[in-house]
Design a protein around this motif. Structure first.
Motif, mmCIF file in Angstrom:
data_model
loop_
_atom_site.group_PDB
_atom_site.id
_atom_site.type_symbol
_atom_site.label_atom_id
_atom_site.label_comp_id
_atom_site.label_asym_id
_atom_site.label_seq_id
_atom_site.Cartn_x
_atom_site.Cartn_y
_atom_site.Cartn_z
ATOM 1 N N LEU A 310 21.585 12.692 30.490
ATOM 2 C CA LEU A 310 20.907 12.176 29.478
ATOM 3 C C LEU A 310 22.067 12.695 27.763
ATOM 4 O O LEU A 310 21.533 12.140 26.731
ATOM 5 N N SER A 329 24.761 9.619 32.928
ATOM 6 C CA SER A 329 24.002 9.894 34.484
ATOM 7 C C SER A 329 24.744 9.700 36.000
ATOM 8 O O SER A 329 24.262 10.049 37.125
ATOM 9 N N PRO A 341 13.549 8.531 33.529
ATOM 10 C CA PRO A 341 13.235 8.462 31.940
ATOM 11 C C PRO A 341 11.799 8.818 31.546
ATOM 12 O O PRO A 341 11.068 7.882 32.193
ATOM 13 N N GLU A 345 9.776 1.956 29.502
ATOM 14 C CA GLU A 345 10.053 0.179 29.499
ATOM 15 C C GLU A 345 11.442 0.505 28.377
ATOM 16 O O GLU A 345 12.182 -0.891 28.936
ATOM 17 N N ARG A 346 11.951 1.019 27.666
ATOM 18 C CA ARG A 346 13.341 1.576 27.009
ATOM 19 C C ARG A 346 14.362 1.247 28.625
ATOM 20 O O ARG A 346 15.779 0.786 28.627
ATOM 21 N N LEU A 347 14.257 2.464 28.722
ATOM 22 C CA LEU A 347 15.238 3.149 29.745
ATOM 23 C C LEU A 347 15.352 2.790 30.923
ATOM 24 O O LEU A 347 16.200 3.560 32.490
ATOM 25 N N ALA A 348 13.930 2.558 31.592
ATOM 26 C CA ALA A 348 14.520 1.934 33.229
ATOM 27 C C ALA A 348 13.938 0.819 33.624
ATOM 28 O O ALA A 348 15.034 0.754 34.136
ATOM 29 N N THR A 349 13.031 0.054 33.367
ATOM 30 C CA THR A 349 13.130 -1.245 33.940
ATOM 31 C C THR A 349 13.941 -1.917 33.228
ATOM 32 O O THR A 349 14.484 -2.469 32.033
ATOM 33 N N ILE A 350 14.535 -3.512 34.146
ATOM 34 C CA ILE A 350 14.635 -3.902 33.524
ATOM 35 C C ILE A 350 14.498 -5.767 33.569
ATOM 36 O O ILE A 350 14.005 -6.004 34.314
ATOM 37 N N HIS A 351 13.500 -6.089 32.552
ATOM 38 C CA HIS A 351 12.986 -6.198 32.307
ATOM 39 C C HIS A 351 12.187 -8.109 32.846
ATOM 40 O O HIS A 351 11.424 -8.650 33.607
ATOM 41 N N THR A 352 13.961 -8.620 32.676
ATOM 42 C CA THR A 352 13.690 -10.328 33.519
ATOM 43 C C THR A 352 13.765 -10.138 34.858
ATOM 44 O O THR A 352 13.983 -11.004 35.420
ATOM 45 N N LEU A 353 14.149 -9.126 35.651
ATOM 46 C CA LEU A 353 14.959 -9.228 36.552
ATOM 47 C C LEU A 353 13.610 -9.069 37.517
ATOM 48 O O LEU A 353 12.704 -8.909 37.651
ATOM 49 N N LEU A 361 18.747 -1.032 42.454
ATOM 50 C CA LEU A 361 20.025 -1.422 40.699
ATOM 51 C C LEU A 361 20.875 -0.313 41.449
ATOM 52 O O LEU A 361 22.050 -0.785 42.080
ATOM 53 N N ARG A 416 12.305 2.916 42.953
ATOM 54 C CA ARG A 416 13.848 3.298 42.848
ATOM 55 C C ARG A 416 14.899 4.405 43.109
ATOM 56 O O ARG A 416 15.737 4.728 44.110
ATOM 57 N N ASN B 204 24.667 -6.510 38.896
ATOM 58 C CA ASN B 204 24.781 -5.383 37.727
ATOM 59 C C ASN B 204 25.364 -6.041 35.850
ATOM 60 O O ASN B 204 24.880 -5.583 35.651
ATOM 61 N N ASN B 210 20.382 -7.389 30.290
ATOM 62 C CA ASN B 210 19.572 -7.404 29.891
ATOM 63 C C ASN B 210 19.241 -5.918 29.738
ATOM 64 O O ASN B 210 18.402 -5.648 28.401
ATOM 65 N N ASN B 211 19.434 -4.646 29.627
ATOM 66 C CA ASN B 211 19.450 -3.606 29.579
ATOM 67 C C ASN B 211 20.127 -2.669 30.093
ATOM 68 O O ASN B 211 20.153 -2.177 30.488
ATOM 69 N N GLU B 213 21.271 -0.028 28.915
ATOM 70 C CA GLU B 213 21.588 2.329 28.740
ATOM 71 C C GLU B 213 20.111 2.131 30.024
ATOM 72 O O GLU B 213 21.004 2.786 31.049
ATOM 73 N N ALA B 214 19.343 1.052 30.831
ATOM 74 C CA ALA B 214 18.404 1.398 32.007
ATOM 75 C C ALA B 214 19.671 1.547 32.772
ATOM 76 O O ALA B 214 19.297 2.091 34.239
ATOM 77 N N ARG B 216 22.993 1.863 32.435
ATOM 78 C CA ARG B 216 23.253 3.122 32.755
ATOM 79 C C ARG B 216 22.557 4.543 34.149
ATOM 80 O O ARG B 216 23.181 5.509 34.815
ATOM 81 N N ILE B 217 21.939 4.877 33.260
ATOM 82 C CA ILE B 217 21.006 5.772 33.816
ATOM 83 C C ILE B 217 20.267 6.010 34.781
ATOM 84 O O ILE B 217 20.221 6.415 36.241
ATOM 85 N N ALA B 218 20.048 4.235 35.143
ATOM 86 C CA ALA B 218 20.046 3.953 36.746
ATOM 87 C C ALA B 218 21.505 4.441 37.949
ATOM 88 O O ALA B 218 20.938 4.474 38.979
ATOM 89 N N VAL B 220 24.118 2.125 37.759
ATOM 90 C CA VAL B 220 25.255 1.761 37.280
ATOM 91 C C VAL B 220 26.799 1.594 36.881
ATOM 92 O O VAL B 220 26.398 2.864 35.832
#
Lengths: 506, 334
Positions: A310, A329, A341, A345-353, A361, A416, B204, B210-211, B213-214, B216-218, B220
């Motif tokens: 990052l 990454s 990270p 909440e901002r950089l790891a989870t995809i909230h609605t999935l 993922l 994950r 993907n 949805n996110n 940045e997340a 990218r870090i994961a 994808v």
């Protein structure tokens, strides 16, 4: 000396979790009062309550002899009437306003017949600029100024324009460079001892040295409780450090053994990333859990970001003997590094999935058949297996991740990473935002499952956790590794580590 | 948690289950309710509920349907593609000009070329947006203007005599009644549905919306996924153009002008979030049917074109209100 404001048993709960459990302290006129404690100790929440940003859940707040809670809602506007101002850690987000427009935002004193008296405003800006040594011009847009200057402007606005008397500074010193920090603390001294105006300053900080150098009195916060308030003249850095850390409860992780390490997984030589850290050299071996400890701003977060791709770094890095360049990454993934990270909440989870989608993922493509279609059965089986191994609650692959608690979300995130089978885990505060019951579970996974096949580098807010599960702890101080603690040594202990982080020697 | 849920009585549980079902319909499938409502209104009108009319309705909606699917791929990833309106005319224009100017290009090759032009436009869009990190709305606004200019340059007077092979997909009725375009459209929706639900690419895309940045870090490959989405959008627009040309048996320089507004209307009506991450192909199909039905009903009533546009403007307004209502329903669900 009389009391500027007093806090009695103040508390704040967030949906059952307590941010501040019990805070009691007096802050006097004409003094600089330090508030020290680790992240999550409740310092910022306390300041937010005093300044009206958050409404307390209970307790009493007395401002200049007058009890302010109860009769009407305690709001920022009301706090302003009581001449209270909070300078938050993050500068105001008004990027395209000029310095002048920002300083006089909401100020009516400088308008005449509905028109602004620009020349008077400019003179005032120049005066503030001079006083704080900012070297800005009234027409500079905020976005072009460094963060520290924006914070000093917010400070100048509160003190010189809004006429605040009770000024709360939330870690303003964290972003200031050395010389500016000195001059600001000197300015605070001058303002506090100004005989013409009663003022009181409350300064949140992580640094014991700052408290000792600048404050008159200091309150130590720990786990949402104001542990003690001391006169700075009668205390020492050793005493403060032990009050900040506390006795430390054990986290009930079975990891007392000193274990054999395998082959070398990571070697870095002279890794640097200006201005955060420099000259970092270390080696991490298979089955080893290495902790990185340091204060906020010590460069440890940036180091972990650098390993995770990052952040750009220079220097040599090799994974399992092979040189690697971690530019982003994806490069980190290819090299076999899995990064968790800090800001989940901002950089790891995809909230609605769903939990399943979040788990799989990075590896979803492995489930494609020759037609490009995903094998849902196999995906479900893999997800379910991980959910059971990580003890995620509820144990349902199709639950939306947002319906899980913070601790369970973190289990999914660690799950994950596990599915990626990396050779190195880089975990930036894996126990952050995780409830007490879940922490030992997660730490056990780190120690016994992740380290079973790979190497682990991690950080934690709690030195106790590091002592519990790490084989070694490296201390970061001002961007460099200054010390190393070994599990086998006698000084492998939370208090020692915290003192080393503070730069306290002897 | 389970202990808490278990305290309610059986009657409470079943009534709440009914409420949850209603809520689910209201929050995710409202567009189909609207479609049903329109069909009921239509059934009072002689001529609406005839097979010929319904097939006409679907046939007329098929070019727009492709455009909406194309927009969906980029919109779900929190991007926009205005240029598909340009590709809609530009891709067939290139194919047709090649066919009429170069003797070696037969109509089948021209069809292939048309689709490839769509893909290339999407690729160019995607590369600029991803590699140079520029806002998709602005980039595709520029490519839209460029493409529309190029269409006028290529076919200033239009082309009115086209070989039957080129117009077969869009213009032919099998057995004198069944338009080929209708199964083609339905196939497109099925394929898009499978792509979204059953491929790593589709998942993907939703993740990125949805996110980003997340994702990218994961690990994808965000850039590649986005570029593919723009290529798909271009291909869909090109096929939509082929269908439109086939329906009209001709092409002129102004074909498709303004259609992007209807594409937005369709995508929004179908529940696709403007800021990405949410939407479904089934909702999209419902929206395309609703737009087709409104057009059809107004034609049957003999409403004039200007009034039709007024109605569509109001429909879009309704769609926006609807989608914000759906958002609120969804967020209060927990």
């Amino acid at each position: 000396m009389d009391v500027a404001y007093a806090v009695r048993g103040l508390r704040k709960e967030f949906g059952g979790r307590s941010g501040v459990a019990d805070a009691t302290l007096d802050v006097r006129w004409g003094s600089i009062h330090g508030i020290i404690g680790k992240n999550g100790a409740g310092k910022t929440v306390l300041m937010n309550m005093v300044s009206g940003v958050m409404e307390p859940s209970g307790g009493e707040l007395v401002v200049d002899g007058q009890s302010v809670l109860g009769s009407s809602r305690w709001t920022p506007a009301l706090a302003r009437q009581h001449r209270i101002a909070l300078i938050p850690q993050d500068p105001p987000r008004l990027p395209y306003l000029t310095v002048e427009d920002y300083l006089f935002l909401g100020d009516r004193a400088f308008s005449r017949h509905g028109l602004l008296n620009r020349s008077a405003m400019r003179r005032k800006v120049a005066e503030i600029d001079d006083r704080l040594g900012l070297h800005v011009s009234a027409s500079d847009p905020l976005v072009a100024l460094p963060v520290e200057t924006q914070q000093l402007l917010a400070f100048g606005k509160a003190v010189f324009l809004d006429g605040a008397r009770i000024i709360l500074l939330d870690e303003i010193t964290a972003s200031l460079s050395g010389a500016r920090r000195e001059s600001l603390l000197q300015e605070l001294r001058n303002l506090a001892s100004d005989p013409q105006a009663r003022r009181s300053f409350t300064v949140i900080t992580h640094h014991i040295n700052e408290v000792l150098a600048a404050c008159d009195r200091v309150t130590v916060m720990r786990d949402g409780v104001s542990v003690d308030t001391l006169d700075v003249s009668g205390t020492t850095s050793q005493l403060l450090a032990s009050k900040i850390v506390g006795d430390g409860g054990t986290t009930a992780v079975d990891s007392t053994e000193v274990r054999e390490c395998g082959d070398e997984i990571l070697r870095v030589t002279d890794l640097a990333s200006a201005p955060a850290f420099a000259a970092v050299s270390m080696s991490v071996r298979r089955h080893e859990v290495v902790g990185i400890a340091g204060l906020e701003g010590s460069g440890k977060d940036e180091l972990l970001d650098g390993l995770g791709g990052l952040r750009k770094t220079t220097g040599q890095l090799s994974i399992a003997g092979r040189p690697a360049r971690i530019r982003n990454s994806m490069a980190a993934h290819r090299a076999g590094i899995a990064y968790l990270p800090k800001n989940r909440e901002r950089l790891a989870t995809i909230h609605t999935l769903s939990v399943l989608d979040n788990l799989l993922l990075p590896i979803a493509h492995q489930f494609s058949n020759w037609f490009g279609l995903l094998d849902e059965k196999r995906m479900r089986a893999t997800a379910q297996e991980t959910i059971e191994r990580m003890e995620v609650q509820p144990p349902r692959a199709d639950a939306v991740i947002n319906s899980l608690s913070g601790g369970n979300r973190q289990k999914v995130m660690v799950g994950r990473l596990r599915l990626m089978r990396p050779s190195l885990y880089v975990l930036n505060e894996p126990t952050r935002g995780v409830d007490i019951a879940t922490k030992p579970q997660l730490l056990n996974v780190v120690r016994h499952e992740l380290a079973a096949h790979s190497a682990v580098i991690m950080t934690s807010e709690s030195e106790d956790e590091l002592v519990d599960i790490c084989d070694r702890v490296l201390i970061f101080y001002k961007g460099r590794i200054v010390r190393e603690f070994e599990r086998s040594a006698a000084d492998f202990e939370a208090g020692e580590i915290y003192r080393a982080c503070q730069g306290v020697t002897a | 948690m389970t202990a808490l849920a278990g305290t309610g009585t059986v009657a409470e549980a079943s009534s709440s289950r009914g409420r949850i079902l209603l809520r689910r319909i209201a929050s995710e499938h409202l567009i189909w309710l609207i479609f049903l409502l329109l069909a009921v209104i239509g059934s009072f009108l002689p001529g609406f509920l005839t097979l010929a009319n319904l097939l006409n309705l679907l046939w007329g909606a098929s070019p727009l349907g492709f455009m909406v699917v194309g927009m969906f791929f980029v919109m779900i990833a929190a991007r926009l593609d205005l240029s598909i309106e340009g590709t809609f005319a530009f891709a067939p224009a290139v194919g047709i000009v090649a066919m009429t100017e170069w003797p070696g290009v037969n109509p089948l090759v021209a069809l292939l070329l048309t689709v490839m032009v769509g893909a290339v436009v999407g690729l160019v869009n995607g590369l600029i947006i991803v590699k140079l990190k520029v806002n998709a709305f602005l980039v595709t606004l520029a490519t839209l203007l460029t493409l529309e200019g190029m269409v006028v340059f290529l076919i200033p007077e239009g082309v009115y005599h086209l070989p039957a092979e080129y117009t077969w997909l869009g213009g032919t009725r099998i057995f004198g009644q069944w338009p080929v375009a209708v199964p083609v459209l339905l196939l497109a929706f099925i394929v898009a549905h499978v792509v979204m639900k059953r491929t790593a690419f589709g998942r993907n895309l939703v993740g990125i919306g949805n996110n980003e940045e997340a994702c990218r870090i994961a690990g994808v490959n965000v850039n590649r996924t986005l570029i593919i989405a723009f290529v798909l959008a271009g291909i869909c627009a090109a096929i939509g153009g082929i269908l439109q040309v086939g329906r009209l048996f001709s092409i002129d320089a102004s074909m498709g002008n303004g259609v992007i507004l209807y594409v937005f209307a369709g995508a929004t009506l179908g529940g696709t979030a403007l800021n990405g991450g949410r939407g479904s192909i089934s909702g999209l199909l419902g929206a395309v049917l609703v737009i087709g039905t409104i057009t059809n009903l107004m034609n049957l009533y003999g409403v004039e074109t200007s009034v039709q546009q007024i109605v569509f403007g109001l429909v879009l307004l309704g769609a926006i209100l609807l989608s914000s209502l759906q958002d609120r329903l969804r967020t209060t669900q927990a």
